[in-house]
Structure formats: C-alpha cells, structure tokens
Design a protein around this motif. Structure first.
Motif, PDB file in Angstrom:
ATOM      1  N   ARG A  75       0.832  -1.218   0.000  1.00  0.00           N
ATOM      2  CA  ARG A  75       0.000   0.000   0.000  1.00  0.00           C
ATOM      3  C   ARG A  75       0.862   1.263   0.000  1.00  0.00           C
ATOM      4  NH1 ARG A  75      -2.155  -4.066   2.783  1.00  0.00           N
ATOM      5  NH2 ARG A  75      -4.356  -4.615   2.427  1.00  0.00           N
ATOM      6  N   LEU A  76       2.023   1.173  -0.648  1.00  0.00           N
ATOM      7  CA  LEU A  76       2.978   2.289  -0.625  1.00  0.00           C
ATOM      8  C   LEU A  76       2.384   3.575  -1.179  1.00  0.00           C
ATOM      9  CD1 LEU A  76       5.882   3.203  -0.072  1.00  0.00           C
ATOM     10  CD2 LEU A  76       6.497   2.413  -2.364  1.00  0.00           C
ATOM     11  N   PHE A  77       1.613   3.457  -2.259  1.00  0.00           N
ATOM     12  CA  PHE A  77       1.071   4.670  -2.883  1.00  0.00           C
ATOM     13  C   PHE A  77      -0.118   5.234  -2.101  1.00  0.00           C
ATOM     14  CE2 PHE A  77       3.701   2.971  -6.185  1.00  0.00           C
ATOM     15  CZ  PHE A  77       4.158   4.074  -6.876  1.00  0.00           C
ATOM     16  N   LEU A  78      -0.624   4.474  -1.132  1.00  0.00           N
ATOM     17  CA  LEU A  78      -1.565   5.062  -0.172  1.00  0.00           C
ATOM     18  C   LEU A  78      -0.771   5.828   0.883  1.00  0.00           C
ATOM     19  CD1 LEU A  78      -4.197   2.206   0.495  1.00  0.00           C
ATOM     20  CD2 LEU A  78      -4.378   4.149  -1.073  1.00  0.00           C
ATOM     21  N   GLN A  79       0.300   5.194   1.361  1.00  0.00           N
ATOM     22  CA  GLN A  79       1.125   5.809   2.401  1.00  0.00           C
ATOM     23  C   GLN A  79       1.619   7.192   1.969  1.00  0.00           C
ATOM     24  OE1 GLN A  79       3.867   3.224   4.423  1.00  0.00           O
ATOM     25  NE2 GLN A  79       5.472   4.749   4.487  1.00  0.00           N
ATOM     26  N   THR A  80       1.987   7.312   0.693  1.00  0.00           N
ATOM     27  CA  THR A  80       2.542   8.588   0.231  1.00  0.00           C
ATOM     28  C   THR A  80       1.504   9.704   0.266  1.00  0.00           C
ATOM     29  OG1 THR A  80       2.086   7.943  -2.046  1.00  0.00           O
ATOM     30  CG2 THR A  80       4.298   7.515  -1.221  1.00  0.00           C
ATOM     31  N   GLY A  81       0.232   9.343   0.390  1.00  0.00           N
ATOM     32  CA  GLY A  81      -0.801  10.373   0.530  1.00  0.00           C
ATOM     33  C   GLY A  81      -0.793  11.021   1.904  1.00  0.00           C
ATOM     34  N   PHE A  82      -0.021  10.468   2.845  1.00  0.00           N
ATOM     35  CA  PHE A  82      -0.091  10.936   4.235  1.00  0.00           C
ATOM     36  C   PHE A  82       1.247  11.417   4.782  1.00  0.00           C
ATOM     37  CE2 PHE A  82      -3.506   8.069   3.366  1.00  0.00           C
ATOM     38  CZ  PHE A  82      -4.605   8.733   3.885  1.00  0.00           C
ATOM     39  N   GLY A  83       2.212  11.668   3.911  1.00  0.00           N
ATOM     40  CA  GLY A  83       3.499  12.134   4.417  1.00  0.00           C
ATOM     41  C   GLY A  83       4.222  12.936   3.357  1.00  0.00           C
ATOM     42  N   GLU A  84       5.458  13.238   3.635  1.00  0.00           N
ATOM     43  CA  GLU A  84       6.236  14.085   2.739  1.00  0.00           C
ATOM     44  C   GLU A  84       6.962  13.272   1.674  1.00  0.00           C
ATOM     45  OE1 GLU A  84       6.079  17.434   2.832  1.00  0.00           O
ATOM     46  OE2 GLU A  84       4.536  16.964   4.323  1.00  0.00           O
ATOM     47  N   ARG A  85       7.264  12.006   1.995  1.00  0.00           N
ATOM     48  CA  ARG A  85       8.088  11.225   1.081  1.00  0.00           C
ATOM     49  C   ARG A  85       7.282  10.698  -0.106  1.00  0.00           C
ATOM     50  NH1 ARG A  85      12.290   7.612   4.774  1.00  0.00           N
ATOM     51  NH2 ARG A  85      12.852   9.292   6.205  1.00  0.00           N
ATOM     52  N   SER A  86       7.928  10.655  -1.251  1.00  0.00           N
ATOM     53  CA  SER A  86       7.309  10.052  -2.434  1.00  0.00           C
ATOM     54  C   SER A  86       7.558   8.548  -2.407  1.00  0.00           C
ATOM     55  CB  SER A  86       7.926  10.639  -3.702  1.00  0.00           C
ATOM     56  OG  SER A  86       9.274  10.209  -3.807  1.00  0.00           O
ATOM     57  N   ALA A  87       6.893   7.834  -3.296  1.00  0.00           N
ATOM     58  CA  ALA A  87       7.121   6.390  -3.405  1.00  0.00           C
ATOM     59  C   ALA A  87       8.591   6.124  -3.722  1.00  0.00           C
ATOM     60  CB  ALA A  87       6.218   5.803  -4.487  1.00  0.00           C
ATOM     61  N   GLU A  88       9.152   6.953  -4.575  1.00  0.00           N
ATOM     62  CA  GLU A  88      10.563   6.796  -4.934  1.00  0.00           C
ATOM     63  C   GLU A  88      11.458   7.017  -3.713  1.00  0.00           C
ATOM     64  OE1 GLU A  88      11.655   9.112  -8.340  1.00  0.00           O
ATOM     65  OE2 GLU A  88      13.751   8.474  -8.267  1.00  0.00           O
ATOM     66  N   ASP A  89      11.113   8.018  -2.897  1.00  0.00           N
ATOM     67  CA  ASP A  89      11.880   8.269  -1.668  1.00  0.00           C
ATOM     68  C   ASP A  89      11.877   7.030  -0.771  1.00  0.00           C
ATOM     69  OD1 ASP A  89      12.371  10.889  -2.390  1.00  0.00           O
ATOM     70  OD2 ASP A  89      10.657  11.688  -1.266  1.00  0.00           O
ATOM     71  N   TYR A  90      10.689   6.472  -0.585  1.00  0.00           N
ATOM     72  CA  TYR A  90      10.587   5.288   0.277  1.00  0.00           C
ATOM     73  C   TYR A  90      11.373   4.115  -0.297  1.00  0.00           C
ATOM     74  CZ  TYR A  90       7.038   7.022   3.527  1.00  0.00           C
ATOM     75  OH  TYR A  90       6.378   7.706   4.510  1.00  0.00           O
ATOM     76  N   ALA A  91      11.292   3.944  -1.613  1.00  0.00           N
ATOM     77  CA  ALA A  91      11.901   2.764  -2.234  1.00  0.00           C
ATOM     78  C   ALA A  91      13.418   2.870  -2.316  1.00  0.00           C
ATOM     79  CB  ALA A  91      11.321   2.564  -3.639  1.00  0.00           C
ATOM     80  N   ARG A  92      13.935   4.100  -2.339  1.00  0.00           N
ATOM     81  CA  ARG A  92      15.354   4.330  -2.646  1.00  0.00           C
ATOM     82  C   ARG A  92      16.319   3.476  -1.828  1.00  0.00           C
ATOM     83  NH1 ARG A  92      15.288   9.498  -2.373  1.00  0.00           N
ATOM     84  NH2 ARG A  92      14.695   9.762  -4.553  1.00  0.00           N
ATOM     85  N   PRO A  93      16.225   3.467  -0.486  1.00  0.00           N
ATOM     86  CA  PRO A  93      17.233   2.714   0.278  1.00  0.00           C
ATOM     87  C   PRO A  93      17.073   1.197   0.210  1.00  0.00           C
ATOM     88  CG  PRO A  93      15.643   3.738   1.750  1.00  0.00           C
ATOM     89  CD  PRO A  93      15.322   4.230   0.382  1.00  0.00           C
ATOM     90  N   PHE A  94      15.998   0.713  -0.389  1.00  0.00           N
ATOM     91  CA  PHE A  94      15.763  -0.731  -0.451  1.00  0.00           C
ATOM     92  C   PHE A  94      16.242  -1.308  -1.785  1.00  0.00           C
ATOM     93  CE2 PHE A  94      12.779   0.755   2.716  1.00  0.00           C
ATOM     94  CZ  PHE A  94      12.805  -0.239   3.677  1.00  0.00           C
TER      95      PHE A  94
END
Lengths: 391, 391
Positions: free
Chosen positions: A220-239
């Motif tokens: 549900r990453l693209f739901l999560q991005t609706g509630f914070g500052e980070r983009s999906a790409e930001d979240y995915a980057r370190p993984f």
C-alpha cells in the motif's frame, strides 16, 4: 465535543466553501479531468483501499480501454504488451531499473526475499507482517529461508533490535547468516500504521554497511505517500527491492509489481514460472492497473484533502467523533452516536455514499480513504452525514 | 497421389454434399445453436488448439457474459462465484469429487504430484513431459521430490519399465520410495501423441496394487477425446488426480483445473496460496473458460468431422497430401506443392481461413484442429484450398 447549532451547521455544511476549508472549484475541475471513469463512477465508498469494482465495472472499463487508442496489447506468458508498459511505468515511479509483474503479492515478497537471501539463511521480518503471518510459511517451506520475527505487537522494529539479533546469531554454534531484511509499511495488521521512518533509515543504512539486502513490502505504498512528505521513490530508494499491490487501490482483479535492480529482475520471469506464476495472459489485470496508476497521486491527494476537511467538519457535530490511528495512513474510526447505525448507513447509501457494516460494539464504523473520496466535496459529504444522523 | 480433373474437383469440392461426405445441413444447424460467438466468430483458424482470442475478442465476450442472466459472479481469492461454478462443471465432467482452479498448469501438476507423493520421494514421469522439461525443475527444487524420467524420445513408457525402475530403486543403499506416477497425454513434445492406452491401463492398475498414486497431465484431454472412444471421465477414472488446461482450447486468458478426491483437494487452496497462486480475482478467466467448456465436446466433434472429410477431399488433389502423426490427436502436416506458400496462405486469409506460417523447409504447414474448423463445411474448405492453389 463542542456543541454547535445543528441547523446552522447543516446549512453551512451543505454549502460549498464552509469554514473556508473545501477544495476550490478550479482544483476540483482540474482533478476531475484526470479522473478515471468507472460505471459506478459517482459512488463514494468510505471504506477499503480501492474502488471495489464489480465484474460489471471491470468489463465496462476494459471495453473502453480496448476501444481507446491502440487498444490493449496482449502479453505472452506475463511478458510484453501492456504488461511491459505497466512494468516500465512502475519502475520509473519507484526509481528502480526494472519492474516485473507478479500474479500475487505473496509471490512478489517471496521471490524478492528468495533472490536477496541468495540461499538458505535467515531473513528479518516484522512479527506483524503479512509475509510472516499470511503466507503459510512459504519462504521457510519452499526456499529454506528462516524468517526471524521482530517486534511482536508493533509496526516498527528498531536498528538496535536488528543489532541484537545479529549478535545472537553470531554466537550460535553453527553459522546462520542473516541475509535479508524485509520491512512492510504501512502494516495492514496494525491498521495501516507506518513503519517509523527514522528507524527505517537507520536500518537500511546499517544493512547496507553489513552486506544485508533489504526488501520493502510496500503493498500500500502509494496510499502511504498520501499521508506524508516522502514520495514512493523516496521510500523505495534505500531498499534493494520493493513490492506494490495492483489489486487493492489500483483496482486490478489481481496482480503485483516487484521492482529493483535489472541484475536481479531481468530473468525473474523464470522463477515466476517455476513457482507456477507465469500466467499465459494477464493483460486484463495490467490494463486496469495501468489505467488507475496514471494520475493516482493527484487523485489520491484530493481524496485525502477531502477526508481531512470532512473530519474537521463532522467533528464539530456532537454525534460524530474521529478516532485516528497513531502513525496511521488511510484507516480510522468514526464514532457515531445514533440508536440505529444500519438506518443511518442506509440513508447515506441512498445518496450513493457507502459505509461498511457497523462495528460490532455499535460505536460506529472503520473507514478507509480511497480515491472515491475525491468524487465529492467535504462540505457536501459532511452535510449528508448531518442530515442522515438528524433525520 | 491420384490425379483427378481439377476443374471437376473444384466444381464438386465447392458444392455441398460432394462425395456424400459433408456434414448434413440439419446437423450443422443443431451444432450452430450451441456455438459460442466471438467477435471473430466467422474466422476459421487451421492451427493451434484454441481460437486465439485477442483482448478485443475476450472483452466483447466478457461483456456479453456480464449482461446475460445473472451476469458474472465474482470470486474471492480464487474461491466461489463463477470459479466454483467452473470447478463443479469440471468435477462432473471428469467424474471426480472435487475440482480446484489453478492459475497455471505448472502449478496444477506440481501441487498434484506434491500432495500425491506426500513428502520427499521419487515420482515417475515421461522424459518428454512438460513437467520434466518446461517447469524449471520446480517439483525437485521446491518440493524435494525427484522426478525420474522414463522413455526418452517416446510418448509412452511401459509397465515393464516401471517395474524395472522399482526393482532398481529397491536395491539402493538408501530407501528411495517411488510415491507417484504422472502421465501426460496427449504429449505436446511428441506433437500431440497419445500415451498408449493399453500400457496406461496396466500402469494405473500396477500403481494401485503397489500403493503408488497417479496423476494425469491432461492439459489437452478434451482434445484427445475428439480422436478416440474414451471420454474424459474414462481417461481420468484410473488416476487419483487430473489436470486440464483452461487457456488452450477453452480460450481463457490463463488458468487450469485440478480434479480429484475431496480429501486431497478441499483444502488445496491453502497450498495454492502458499505458492503465490491465490489470486484475488480470477473471474475473467473462469467466466470465459466456462463459456467455452459448455457444449465443447459436441462442437469439437463437428470440427474433427469436418477435418476428416476435408483431409479426404484435399488428398484427391495432387497439390496436397496429409502427413498424419502416428497415434496423434489434433496436429498433422499438410504438404502443399506450390511455389509461393505465403501467397497461397494469403489467398486463404482473404476468405477468413487462416494458416500458420509455412514450415521452414517449404513443404507446407503444420495444422491443428480446434473448434473453429466446425464453422465451415468440409467441401467449402476444400474448395477454397483448391482455388487458392490453382489461382
């Protein structure tokens, strides 16, 4: 809860622009232009992650997609055609070299951990994760990788807990290397709670330094991005790898995306097939997912905006109170003071606004923000709630 | 090849009732009533197992199915709704207690052998089987069941070969029990050759007597039944489990059926999910497969009848000869004496009769009998061939 004049509330609540909170007309029009149309395109569904398309809705949408432009290009054994188009769109949005279609999230998570681990070993997961609880121990059973669950009852484990586990592991009589860490966020079993971002950063940094590979279960990453500052790409980057679901809020009948480095994923279709996941054709899934993927962040931002305004509006009425989930995302509780919640619910249903079944304790409803919230204004929605509770 | 007057042949060939061979008008009408209609419903495709539906064809069909009667009932994680309807229809046709939807044949075969074997052991397969060659050693790798291939280069292994293998196995230093036998028929890698029925009977009897479980890879079982006396139920009877493909001649985008005893299959959806095959929704697959499953034996019998008559008719012309596959089913070679096979092929395509790409040696075409052969009369089809070769 502050009492206000109900009549006045209702009057203002139903009018556009009440409290200066509602989305501007211009903004609505702009978003509406990017709005996919389903057959039940006007209905507002206040629960669940996605639109809950019926077979009828899906078939009508597929018909439109088949008639548009060059139509739907078939895949061959889940490769090529609209599937490739979908994979490329997700790879770009997630900032990864490669994305591969998977028939289910279970397979996406499994094959990610399997290839990152590189053989029998241990992988760290949350005790509350889908991978640990809801897949029949598939990784342990089929790939001989032992999942080590951390932080029972919590969404987040800490880098200190990871360190402690590695220390314990190192002291074992037989070497049992920890090869991978999988983090789910948001965590469905914790009602959509987000994995703490500071700990996440520390853990991925620590993992990189220690040669441990990392996977993000971002169903549900693209739901999560609706509630914070980070983009999906930001979240995915370190993984190293990231999985995103296609059937929850992208409304495909089924499917998932696994994204990561080309070196790991270019030949992943072989493993997919070995596991029995190389379906002959999945273009119906890919075509629908791609349709809803396009423009999703904008539409979902509007839905979240509407929900935020609506929460403020209905909270002013003493019949309603919002119970948020700490560090939550799209789920929350709405408490409703009403003797007959089914009747209340039916009144809204007559206005094409749909609530889930009431909670068994009679306190209200568990609601979920999906893109259908963007089909109404917050003031109209709040007005309907007040009318329904007072009628 | 016997020479005949081409003009006379063409004249008769194009007329109904030539040589008293063609299907009667009444028979045609009766069959036409049970004929599913696809958007390319008039085209005759002389190769492949199925109709080769495009996304457009499939979406149009789904639209009709969604509008008919009660429409298409959604499944939930591949259980219930139209999926259950499909499972029940197949269980009945195969004479088994239970049938379970699987996303692919690879998974159906694997889970069958896995549950029949009951743990690490050996399973006997044909060296030419799909399971042995085309699944990335999935059974060996994921289920720790070693596949022992018999009869390289042949469709059939014998009960004596099974006996000899068991003797060798019994003499090993470590007990390595043979727990299961999987037989594929028809054998795709042998151009659709049928596993010898006498040996099949001996082997299943021997297996039962020796406590060895048996699985029939009947991916194309309902094609095979068009070419012999036994029904699908007859073939399936001596086997514990049987797999049938849904995407080849039942024209679903993907999918398979695994049928067998309730005791083995009632809870099989757990294993299906563990392998990542528990798709959230597969109603588009099930609805299309069920549509084409209904009335298939009758339509396919007509197609085979047309093909048999047509083979006799075109063989009378010296430009054509039929090269059958011994013990074959729906595949055969058509040799064509013509300087430009692409031109020949294009002429037929203009009449909506479709050939595959010519064989690389220029000798003709490999044809396949699917249900679209039933859309034309043998004399019309033969007439078109003669016209195309003589023009």
């Amino acid at each position: 809860m502050r009492m206000i004049d109900r009549r006045r509330f209702l009057h203002f609540g139903a009018a556009s622009g009440v409290f200066g909170l509602t989305t501007s007309q211009a903004e609505q029009t702009a978003v509406a232009a990017s709005q996919p149309q389903a057959s039940s395109e006007q209905s507002v569904k206040l629960f669940g992650d996605g639109l809950g398309l019926t077979p009828d809705d899906s078939v009508k949408l597929l018909t439109r997609l088949a008639e548009e432009g060059e139509g739907v290009q078939a895949d061959s054994y889940s490769n090529g055609g609209v599937v490739e188009e979908l994979e490329q769109a997700f790879a770009a949005a997630l900032g990864k070299e490669r994305a591969v279609f998977m028939p289910t999230g279970t397979l996406a998570n499994h094959l990610a951990v399997r290839i990152l681990a590189g053989g029998p070993s241990r992988a760290i997961v949350q005790a509350e994760s889908h991978l640990y609880n809801d897949t029949g121990d598939t990784v342990q059973t089929l790939s001989n990788i032992q999942l080590v669950p951390l932080a029972p009852g919590r969404a987040t484990f800490t880098v200190d807990e990871v360190r402690a586990l590695l220390d314990r592991t190192a002291s074992g009589r037989v070497a049992t290397p920890v090869s991978a860490i999988s983090i789910e966020s948001p965590v469905r079993r914790k009602s959509g709670e987000i994995f703490d971002e500071t700990e996440m950063d520390k853990i991925t940094t620590f993992a990189r330094q220690n040669g441990i590979h990392t996977h993000l279960d971002g169903a549900r990453l693209f739901l999560q991005t609706g509630f914070g500052e980070r983009s999906a790409e930001d979240y995915a980057r370190p993984f190293d790898t990231v999985y995103v679901s296609l059937y929850k809020y992208f409304n495909a009948p089924s499917g998932a995306i696994l994204a990561g480095p080309s070196a790991l994923l270019d030949k992943m279709f072989h493993a997919r097939r070995m596991f029995g996941g190389g379906l002959a054709h999945v273009w119906p899934f890919a075509a629908i997912a791609l349709h809803y993927f396009r423009g999703f962040p904008e539409r979902y931002a509007r839905a979240v905006h509407v929900s935020n305004e609506w929460k403020q509006l209905v909270s002013k009425h003493d019949a309603f109170s919002i119970k948020p989930i700490p560090a939550g995302t799209n789920l929350f509780w709405l408490q409703v003071k009403h003797p007959d919640l089914d009747r209340f619910r039916n009144r809204l249903a007559h206005q094409n606004v749909h609530l889930p079944a009431p909670l068994v304790d009679g306190s209200g409803f568990r609601l979920g923000i999906n893109e259908s919230w963007g089909r109404i204004t917050s003031s109209d929605l709040a007005g309907m709630f007040v009318q329904a509770v007072e009628a």
